[in-house]
Design a protein around this motif. Sequence first.
Motif, PDB file in Angstrom:
ATOM      1  N   ASN A 177      12.024   4.703   8.208  1.00 18.97           N
ATOM      2  CA  ASN A 177      11.829   3.306   7.836  1.00 18.97           C
ATOM      3  C   ASN A 177      11.772   3.107   6.336  1.00 18.97           C
TER       4      ASN A 177
ATOM      5  N   TYR B  39       4.911   0.128  21.015  1.00 15.48           N
ATOM      6  CA  TYR B  39       4.484  -0.009  19.633  1.00 15.48           C
ATOM      7  C   TYR B  39       4.673   1.293  18.849  1.00 15.48           C
TER       8      TYR B  39
ATOM      9  N   LYS C 147       2.759   3.270   3.354  1.00 19.53           N
ATOM     10  CA  LYS C 147       2.444   1.868   3.095  1.00 19.53           C
ATOM     11  C   LYS C 147       1.136   1.701   2.341  1.00 19.53           C
ATOM     12  N   LYS C 148       0.135   2.467   2.680  1.00 17.83           N
ATOM     13  CA  LYS C 148      -1.162   2.240   2.028  1.00 17.83           C
ATOM     14  C   LYS C 148      -1.287   3.064   0.745  1.00 17.83           C
TER      15      LYS C 148
ATOM     16  N   HIS D 211      -1.678  -2.201  10.798  1.00 16.52           N
ATOM     17  CA  HIS D 211      -1.531  -1.163  11.829  1.00 16.52           C
ATOM     18  C   HIS D 211      -2.890  -0.775  12.404  1.00 16.52           C
TER      19      HIS D 211
ATOM     20  N   ASN E 116      -0.461  -5.944   3.743  1.00 18.85           N
ATOM     21  CA  ASN E 116      -0.918  -4.557   3.793  1.00 18.85           C
ATOM     22  C   ASN E 116      -0.640  -3.981   5.180  1.00 18.85           C
ATOM     23  N   SER E 117       0.521  -3.379   5.331  1.00 17.69           N
ATOM     24  CA  SER E 117       0.931  -3.050   6.689  1.00 17.69           C
ATOM     25  C   SER E 117       0.088  -1.922   7.285  1.00 17.69           C
ATOM     26  N   TYR E 118      -0.536  -1.117   6.453  1.00 20.11           N
ATOM     27  CA  TYR E 118      -1.381  -0.081   7.042  1.00 20.11           C
ATOM     28  C   TYR E 118      -2.630  -0.691   7.665  1.00 20.11           C
TER      29      TYR E 118
ATOM     30  N   LYS F 267       2.421   5.422   8.253  1.00 24.25           N
ATOM     31  CA  LYS F 267       2.033   4.118   7.719  1.00 24.25           C
ATOM     32  C   LYS F 267       0.992   4.266   6.613  1.00 24.25           C
TER      33      LYS F 267
ATOM     34  N   MET G 225      -4.107  -1.064  16.238  1.00 25.40           N
ATOM     35  CA  MET G 225      -4.677   0.051  16.988  1.00 25.40           C
ATOM     36  C   MET G 225      -6.082  -0.306  17.491  1.00 25.40           C
TER      37      MET G 225
ATOM     38  N   THR H 145       9.460  -2.007  13.229  1.00 22.01           N
ATOM     39  CA  THR H 145       8.272  -1.394  12.625  1.00 22.01           C
ATOM     40  C   THR H 145       7.996  -1.901  11.213  1.00 22.01           C
ATOM     41  N   ASP H 146       8.947  -2.653  10.632  1.00 16.85           N
ATOM     42  CA  ASP H 146       8.692  -3.159   9.293  1.00 16.85           C
ATOM     43  C   ASP H 146       7.857  -4.427   9.309  1.00 16.85           C
TER      44      ASP H 146
ATOM     45  N   ASP I 141     -11.047   5.861   9.627  1.00 18.31           N
ATOM     46  CA  ASP I 141     -10.115   5.839   8.510  1.00 18.31           C
ATOM     47  C   ASP I 141     -10.829   6.030   7.176  1.00 18.31           C
ATOM     48  N   MET I 142     -12.005   5.404   7.062  1.00  9.87           N
ATOM     49  CA  MET I 142     -12.780   5.553   5.829  1.00  9.87           C
ATOM     50  C   MET I 142     -13.199   6.993   5.596  1.00  9.87           C
TER      51      MET I 142
END
Lengths: 334, 409, 292, 238
Positions: B120, A232, B96-97, A32, A27-29, B92, A36, A157-158, A276-277
């Motif tokens: 990307n 980054y 991605k999400k 991320h 889950n790349s998000y 992202k 952070m 970034t992948d 984020d939530m």
Amino acid sequence: MKINREILTTAGILIIIAVTPLIFHENSYTMHLLIMSMIWAVAATAWDLLLGYGGIFNLAQVGFFAIGAYATGMASIHLGISPWMGLLLGAVASGLAGVLIGLPCLRLKGIYVALMTLAFFEVIGPLIVVGINLGTGGKAGLFPIPPFRLGSYVFNTDELLPWYYLCLILLAICLFITYKLIHSMLGLSFTALRDSEPFAQSLGINRFKSALVVTAIAAAMTGLIGAFYAHYVVVISPRMLGLDMFLFLLIMIIFGGAARFPGPVIGAFVITFLDDMLRPLDSYRLLAFGALMVIMIMLLPNGLMGLVAKINIPLFGKRDTEAEMLNPDIPKTY
Amino acid sequence: MIRNSKLIFLTVALLLFSGVFASPSFSSEPIKIGAPLPLTGDYAADGEHMLMGFQMAVDDLNASGGLLGQKVELVTFDIKNLAAEDVSSASKYLIKKEKVDAVIEGYGGWGPDWLAFGANSNIPFFHGSGSSTANELTMKDPKSYSNMFQYFSPETDYGVRAYQGLVSFDKKYQYPNKKIAIIYGDLDWDITYTRAVKDLAEKDGWEVVLDEKVPYGTTDWGPILTKIRKEKPAAICISILSVPDISSFVKQFVENPTSSLLDISYMVVFKEVQDAVGEGLQGVMGYVTSYVIPTPEGKKWKIRFKEKFGFEVPLTTPPSTYDATMLWAKAVREIGDVKKYDEINAYIKANPYKGLLGTYDFNNPGQGVSPSDTFPIAYGQYNSKGALSFFGVDEFELPNYMNPAWPKK
Amino acid sequence: MSLNDLIEILISGITIGLVYFLIAVGFSLIYGVSRVLHLSYGSFFTWGAYLAWIFAVKLNFNYFWVFVLVCPILYIMGMALERFVVRPLRKRDNFDFNVLLAGLGVALFLDYAAQAFFGARTKSLPSLLDGTIQIHDFVFSYQQLTMLAAAVVIAFALWFFLEKTRQGLALGAVAQDPVGARIVGVSLNKVYLLTFGISTILAGSAGILLAPRFFISPLGGWKFLIKALIIVVAGGLGSIRGTLYSAFLLGILEALVGWLFGLLWVMPFWFLALLLILLIKPHGLLGSTADH
Amino acid sequence: MILELKNVTKTFGKFAAVSDLNFSVNEGEIFGIAGPNGAGKTTLFNIISGFYRATGNIVFDNRKISHLGPDKINILGIARTFQIPLLFDSMTIYQNILVGSHFGGQGKSEVENRINEALSFFGLQELRAAAVANLKLLDKKLTMAAAAFATRPKLLLLDEPVAGLNPVEAELFVGLVKKLNREHGVTIIMIEHLMNILTEMSDRMMILNNGQKLIVGSPETVINDPETIECYLGNSHA
């Protein structure tokens, strides 16, 4: 090193961070967000050294973050130096800036330090814009900042895992330095100055020297992580000097607990994910954060780490006293 | 006190968690469009307008049975003050999400940022930065940016249009001299745009008497106005994308004006500027990046917008995000599968789309639209009623030109 | 630089100075009396303007009634802040630090509350008076003159209040020596309440007076807060007269630097000026030396 | 002569808190200072210990110290306590004393010795791990004195050390001060309101009024001096 609550909590946090990718690496998000969080954790911890432990109201901390980012950004784009050197350069440049700002500001007292450093913070953005001929990129910023290389492998970034563990290493280094600093005689000196400046001075502590050293160290750590941030996120611009980062770092410190190592680290993770939530709330999010900030200060002045300190874990013997919580590792014998 | 604090905690907890449950769930998988928008911070005002365009588009799509029978859903992401890390997070989060099938942004990265994060993946990615740099970057590496579409003309084209607009008044206005003052904010957009105006003017033998960069947030223009009054240029061209900044400039200029034509660039479209400056705005000019072409469909759309949101549609922003959404939707329908990104991208590139603002044609190496007869940049002037009147789209016929409110000295 | 240029620059410098004085005076008062670095001050500036917008634009009242209606609301807002946020913190350790952060939280809350109520788009207030007047070669707008008048009235009213009324004298006593003032029977809490109320009125009134010139947006107060901070520090924390001097000094500096080097250099020069002032006089132009 | 002040003046604005003060203190003596409220006693301490910069000349141990900061002055051998306990509230008693021993004391290898000596001298061994924030006043004052003692001062300035203590506690504290003076040879300057304590302890005394020296001498001469009496009576009438 005596095993105590601070070390246990810190080690626990680092271990959890280290194993988290086992679950989330797809889950790349989330990855991320975790990266952070680690970046903010370093910045918040360094700032807490000044605000919480030192009682030094240095409000220019986000500026040091930007200086670190720009140092490596400019050097790697214009001079082609390696990003690894850039990390070091970011730390050194920020540390030096810390000393330069500290020299005039720290001669002042209390609230004047806050005002002077705030004024300085406000002036960095305009300086970056004015310095467009020096290669700052002006208001548009710098792009693209080259990535780290390890042998033939290029960070990209992948694949976030290499970034993740590099950041974790930096976090661990900074936390180790912070812990050692808080529990050194230098740490004792600035905590003493915070608690009672006149008494500390009357016992032979040089206020200026102590404050300058801690300012430089905090600035260098912030610059280091700022440099990592630059590589980054690939793009940096004076927009990072907006109020957002400033306020969010403060909220993280409050939430985790000021002068409650490693509270700001906890704060950084909680606030990053909470933010984020709360995305569905859109602009009401900051309304909620404002309210949260006031409520935390009023009701839970020691933050989450203050709560942790109150928890009794029979396994680790009796509860630490408040004072031991703060400085457990000050040598009992020499 | 204890009860009290518990109450506060409860309220906050509710407030916080209401967010989590607010997102509705659907039985069938919806198609998601990602929209990075500045919803808080300095650009929040524009973010609100961008969002309205999206809401119109999504509601229209769903009202007509969705896209390929699936419901369309908008996923927003607050990019705050457009800091790089927020733009990066946005990409992202959305790609991605949330696994959106297209990203459409209003403006917010000033071009290069979006290229850095959009390239990307290969999902269709529309950005409205109006950046010539973005087009150049795309040209250099067409392969990796094949999914990036810039649906605003680049700022250099606005510069050309603005300069043409300004000098075309020569017959009617009789410029007292050939001096021009150029003032611009420190954004890339402002700099590149005014540079274009400046280059054209100098080529035509104008003397640039003032060439000054100012910081955003300037609301006291005394020092600049002193210089202007000293030089008395025939034309002033100012570009700073902020309502308070530009409004205070016009207001303070009009207090003690020189006989100069005043071009306030894109800010001429902002109703807030009109509200703020009032009468003083009469005769002030500027370009309009795009506007709803007065076709029957365009007129109908404007009425629908007013019914939905309760006010006249702002000139450019909501129709832009509306158009971008619809042109993507059309490509998806033609291809018949929302996941065939490369085919959708190829379709968008090959087939011009006729929208509210004109015909979007991405069939060029920079994959960005540029002004043409079918995708016009307009030039406008406030008339005495306080409303904007457009000058000819094809040729500069200047039907409604009038002298500025301030006296010619 | 001709004489006319110089005079024109001075005029714009003085105009800017006026603006800065109006913004900074309440901030200075609040620090002087209650030693609170009031970081939500800028938000009250914004809220003053928004409240005035409701009455002046939405409800079409004239400015006299706008002030009559808005001032009490601001007064209550200021007192509420003191009573429910500042006072509880006063009893705890690290008051300076906590009140600074709480102020930031309040500011965040108020700003986004404004965005929720009024939207993010810039709003404007009509001028108090329209038109201009020409004196010799120089043109002044009535708005400029209104600001001048307002600044004079506010400065005089403050002077009168602080020097000639019982409550004002109590404020002065607390500013100089809180412990001593309590000994002679001044209720600190009452004085703090009063101070927050009055400063909030000053912030809000500045917002109303300046909104026709600078307009209102949810985050619009920050820029002015930062400037107020620098002015107040340069003038000497707590000294109203110092604030007056430094507002005009920095205003004229801004106009001069803007004319000579461009507006981009204003903030760097301000910073330099502040640095110089504090290096020579560590407590600002007129700051008291016995500052605790 | 361990300390000598010549023409020392300190003004705040127009108000002279200390004006043109001259006096000296002999090595090994207990030197008492008294005077009404606002006489400038604490200001004088702040000047000697480097917190205020005053005009005039101060010589300590044959060195001019009037231009030095508080930390430098402490390292030269002057320690002080404060009227209100200004301890490091987030630390233990041990750590409070450690600060003094480490930063103010000479010889880093002796740090632990100095701490233990200070702890046992002031009877704080049992409490060494206690947080100071919750201590009773006597223990706070003892901790403050112990931390000052751990810097190994030649001269110790005590600002109203027994204010707020009950008579039993005060007697204990006074005894410790005398012992410090006798056994460790520390010169002591002490501000005290209670005349009986001051006259009993001091070798010599000084009365300050309005920032000026009224009289210096043995306790008997000072206490019987008409000016002293008038100063105190006059003050009590006001």
